[in-house]
Design a protein around this motif. Sequence first.
Motif, PDB file in Angstrom:
ATOM      1  N   THR A   1       6.656 -51.204  38.947  1.00 15.51           N
ATOM      2  CA  THR A   1       7.571 -51.367  37.820  1.00 15.51           C
ATOM      3  C   THR A   1       8.997 -51.119  38.273  1.00 15.51           C
ATOM      4  O   THR A   1       9.227 -50.376  39.229  1.00 15.51           O
ATOM      5  CB  THR A   1       7.208 -50.414  36.657  1.00 15.51           C
ATOM      6  OG1 THR A   1       8.137 -50.590  35.587  1.00 15.51           O
ATOM      7  CG2 THR A   1       7.209 -48.961  37.100  1.00 15.51           C
ATOM      8  N   ASP A   2       9.934 -51.725  37.573  1.00 17.65           N
ATOM      9  CA  ASP A   2      11.350 -51.475  37.835  1.00 17.65           C
ATOM     10  C   ASP A   2      11.847 -50.215  37.151  1.00 17.65           C
ATOM     11  O   ASP A   2      12.933 -49.725  37.455  1.00 17.65           O
ATOM     12  CB  ASP A   2      12.212 -52.663  37.368  1.00 17.65           C
ATOM     13  CG  ASP A   2      12.077 -53.864  38.271  1.00 17.65           C
ATOM     14  OD1 ASP A   2      12.018 -53.682  39.510  1.00 17.65           O
ATOM     15  OD2 ASP A   2      12.015 -54.988  37.746  1.00 17.65           O
TER      16      ASP A   2
ATOM     17  N   VAL B   1       9.333 -38.038  44.013  1.00 15.26           N
ATOM     18  CA  VAL B   1       9.894 -39.101  44.826  1.00 15.26           C
ATOM     19  C   VAL B   1       9.149 -39.038  46.151  1.00 15.26           C
ATOM     20  O   VAL B   1       9.064 -37.981  46.775  1.00 15.26           O
ATOM     21  CB  VAL B   1      11.414 -38.930  45.023  1.00 15.26           C
ATOM     22  CG1 VAL B   1      11.938 -39.932  46.023  1.00 15.26           C
ATOM     23  CG2 VAL B   1      12.132 -39.056  43.690  1.00 15.26           C
ATOM     24  N   PHE B   2       8.559 -40.177  46.543  1.00 13.83           N
ATOM     25  CA  PHE B   2       7.730 -40.226  47.738  1.00 13.83           C
ATOM     26  C   PHE B   2       7.913 -41.581  48.407  1.00 13.83           C
ATOM     27  O   PHE B   2       7.801 -42.619  47.751  1.00 13.83           O
ATOM     28  CB  PHE B   2       6.248 -40.009  47.368  1.00 13.83           C
ATOM     29  CG  PHE B   2       5.316 -40.122  48.526  1.00 13.83           C
ATOM     30  CD1 PHE B   2       5.134 -39.053  49.389  1.00 13.83           C
ATOM     31  CD2 PHE B   2       4.634 -41.304  48.781  1.00 13.83           C
ATOM     32  CE1 PHE B   2       4.276 -39.161  50.478  1.00 13.83           C
ATOM     33  CE2 PHE B   2       3.778 -41.422  49.862  1.00 13.83           C
ATOM     34  CZ  PHE B   2       3.601 -40.340  50.712  1.00 13.83           C
TER      35      PHE B   2
ATOM     36  N   ARG C   1       9.873 -43.669  43.180  1.00 20.78           N
ATOM     37  CA  ARG C   1       9.620 -42.683  42.133  1.00 20.78           C
ATOM     38  C   ARG C   1       8.171 -42.934  41.721  1.00 20.78           C
ATOM     39  O   ARG C   1       7.797 -44.060  41.381  1.00 20.78           O
ATOM     40  CB  ARG C   1      10.558 -42.888  40.944  1.00 20.78           C
ATOM     41  CG  ARG C   1      10.385 -41.884  39.830  1.00 20.78           C
ATOM     42  CD  ARG C   1      11.410 -42.030  38.729  1.00 20.78           C
ATOM     43  NE  ARG C   1      12.728 -42.497  39.174  1.00 20.78           N
ATOM     44  CZ  ARG C   1      13.629 -41.772  39.851  1.00 20.78           C
ATOM     45  NH1 ARG C   1      13.349 -40.525  40.177  1.00 20.78           N
ATOM     46  NH2 ARG C   1      14.789 -42.279  40.201  1.00 20.78           N
ATOM     47  N   VAL C   2       7.361 -41.898  41.772  1.00 24.29           N
ATOM     48  CA  VAL C   2       5.935 -42.013  41.467  1.00 24.29           C
ATOM     49  C   VAL C   2       5.627 -41.121  40.272  1.00 24.29           C
ATOM     50  O   VAL C   2       5.945 -39.928  40.288  1.00 24.29           O
ATOM     51  CB  VAL C   2       5.066 -41.599  42.679  1.00 24.29           C
ATOM     52  CG1 VAL C   2       3.594 -41.766  42.365  1.00 24.29           C
ATOM     53  CG2 VAL C   2       5.449 -42.398  43.917  1.00 24.29           C
TER      54      VAL C   2
ATOM     55  N   ILE D   1      12.919 -46.966  44.907  1.00 23.38           N
ATOM     56  CA  ILE D   1      14.266 -46.398  44.960  1.00 23.38           C
ATOM     57  C   ILE D   1      15.022 -47.036  46.120  1.00 23.38           C
ATOM     58  O   ILE D   1      16.221 -47.254  46.057  1.00 23.38           O
ATOM     59  CB  ILE D   1      14.202 -44.868  45.115  1.00 23.38           C
ATOM     60  CG1 ILE D   1      13.543 -44.251  43.885  1.00 23.38           C
ATOM     61  CG2 ILE D   1      15.589 -44.284  45.343  1.00 23.38           C
ATOM     62  CD1 ILE D   1      13.259 -42.781  44.014  1.00 23.38           C
ATOM     63  N   THR D   2      14.292 -47.329  47.184  1.00 25.76           N
ATOM     64  CA  THR D   2      14.859 -47.995  48.357  1.00 25.76           C
ATOM     65  C   THR D   2      14.034 -49.249  48.644  1.00 25.76           C
ATOM     66  O   THR D   2      12.955 -49.446  48.068  1.00 25.76           O
ATOM     67  CB  THR D   2      14.831 -47.071  49.594  1.00 25.76           C
ATOM     68  OG1 THR D   2      13.469 -46.747  49.904  1.00 25.76           O
ATOM     69  CG2 THR D   2      15.618 -45.790  49.358  1.00 25.76           C
TER      70      THR D   2
END
Length: 129
Positions: A10-11, A33-34, A38-39, A57-58
């Motif tokens: 998902t965005d 964050v992993f 974002r999880v 995120i990246t």
Amino acid sequence: MHFDHAGIATDDAAALAELYGDLFGLETVHEEVFDGMRVVFLECGDGDGYFELLEPITEGTISRYLEENGSGIHHLALATDDIEAGLETAREHGVSLIDEEPRSGAWGHTVAFLHPKDTGGILLELVEH
């Protein structure tokens, strides 16, 4: 083995978590964050399984998935008490492994992925808690 979670690309993990909370009463039980994502884990029922929301995120696997496919189910995960044995069983059945060896995953789990070309078009994750 038993069903553990559905990984959903998902965005906007926060908005999707809020929607699923409003629609189905699902609650966030873990967030981190992993690996450039974002999880967010939402519990379904009384530990019957989870929705794992994956927001990039990246640049990486999930951002590429979203570019090619849009939001949706990225993978399905099965929990095992012995991930090494699960990988060996997959090898014995000629299933291609994305991860030849287990690796660290979100929420401190150990994970390994099986290639969808050999699993009916579904990216399957083995997860050991």
